[in-house]
Design a protein around this motif. Structure first.
Motif, PDB file in Angstrom:
ATOM      1  N   PHE A 164     -48.336 -87.608 -20.959  1.00 14.99           N
ATOM      2  CA  PHE A 164     -49.088 -88.818 -21.286  1.00 14.99           C
ATOM      3  C   PHE A 164     -48.457 -89.555 -22.453  1.00 14.99           C
ATOM      4  O   PHE A 164     -48.345 -90.794 -22.447  1.00 14.99           O
ATOM      5  N   TYR A 188     -53.483 -99.883 -18.070  1.00 21.06           N
ATOM      6  CA  TYR A 188     -54.085 -98.564 -18.258  1.00 21.06           C
ATOM      7  C   TYR A 188     -54.364 -97.891 -16.918  1.00 21.06           C
ATOM      8  O   TYR A 188     -54.266 -96.668 -16.784  1.00 21.06           O
ATOM      9  N   MET A 192     -52.911 -94.234 -15.863  1.00 20.71           N
ATOM     10  CA  MET A 192     -53.669 -93.087 -15.337  1.00 20.71           C
ATOM     11  C   MET A 192     -53.154 -92.674 -13.964  1.00 20.71           C
ATOM     12  O   MET A 192     -53.079 -91.483 -13.638  1.00 20.71           O
TER      13      MET A 192
END
Length: 253
Positions: A164, A188, A192
């Motif tokens: 991440f 975003y 993810m």
């Protein structure tokens, strides 16, 4: 200074050097008692016992406060919304919405109960090595798949965190700056999604590597757990302490 360190290690050994089944069973009993409590005085006593457990375990209060702040961020939404979502006697009005006394009472009850359970888990489970907790859960007869999931999560959660961070650094290298707009939320979402895809790919590689090494889905313990008399006494003492608020509540009623 040295004396305080030795004293902290002595306190830590009471919970961290016992059989891990003691910690798991005591945490389960404490959580069960918390669910059964409904009155504020009893819940406040339970919260005090959870703090006492942390003192006995020798936990670092800076770490406890840091974890509690992260938890309270989640609880804040519940505490603020519940008074406006439960019917009952009106307490006050805000922007046309009525906050009820029953809702505020329920929010405070949930807040006390949740904080007591979290503090108890920090004292009983967070001080143990995750692998030892997995061994204890296996000895208690927990499902093998659940234990595998727990052990693999502990092993690879940091790997996913590193992945991440690499993706976030790649976004920063492309001059990404978060804002309250559609581009930010879409970015975003892609972040993810990419993390999920890479996690699945890494999981498949791990499974293939484990199968090449003869993994057949069975969990093998490297050492057998030994239940001692001191473990029985510790579990009995913790259980009796956890039951005190429940007994007190019966007298309050």
């Amino acid at each position: 200074m040295l004396a305080s360190q030795l004293q902290a290690q002595h306190h830590l050994s009471r919970f961290s050097l016992s059989d891990p089944r003691v910690n798991i069973l005591a945490a389960g009993i404490f959580a069960l008692v918390a669910v059964l409590l409904t009155q504020w005085p009893a819940l406040m006593l339970l919260l005090g016992l959870a703090l006492l457990f942390n003192v006995m375990a020798g936990t670092r209060w800076r770490s406890v406060i840091k974890r509690l702040l992260a938890f309270e961020t989640f609880m804040l939404l519940l505490v603020l919304m519940l008074p406006f979502s439960m019917p009952g006697e009106t307490w006050f009005r805000l922007f046309g919405l009525s906050a009820t006394i029953e809702g505020a009472s329920q929010a405070l009850t949930i807040l006390l109960r949740a904080n007591a359970v979290v503090l108890a888990l920090l004292a009983l489970l967070a001080i143990r090595e995750p692998v030892s907790l997995g061994y204890g859960a296996a000895a208690l007869g927990f499902p093998a798949k659940l234990i595998h999931l727990f052990m693999m999560t502990v092993r690879y959660i940091q790997v996913l965190g590193d992945e991440f961070q690499r993706l976030r650094n790649a976004m920063k290298a492309r001059a990404f700056e978060p804002a309250s707009n559609w581009h930010t939320w879409r970015s975003y979402g892609w972040l993810m999604g990419m993390l999920l895809v890479r996690s699945m790919e890494r999981a498949q590689r791990i499974v293939d590597a484990m199968r090449c090494r003869g993994f057949d889905g069975s969990l093998y313990l490297r050492s057998q757990l030994l239940w001692r008399k001191s473990d029985s006494l510790l579990l009995l003492g913790l259980s009796l302490l956890a039951l005190v608020p429940l007994v007190w509540q019966q007298f309050l009623e």
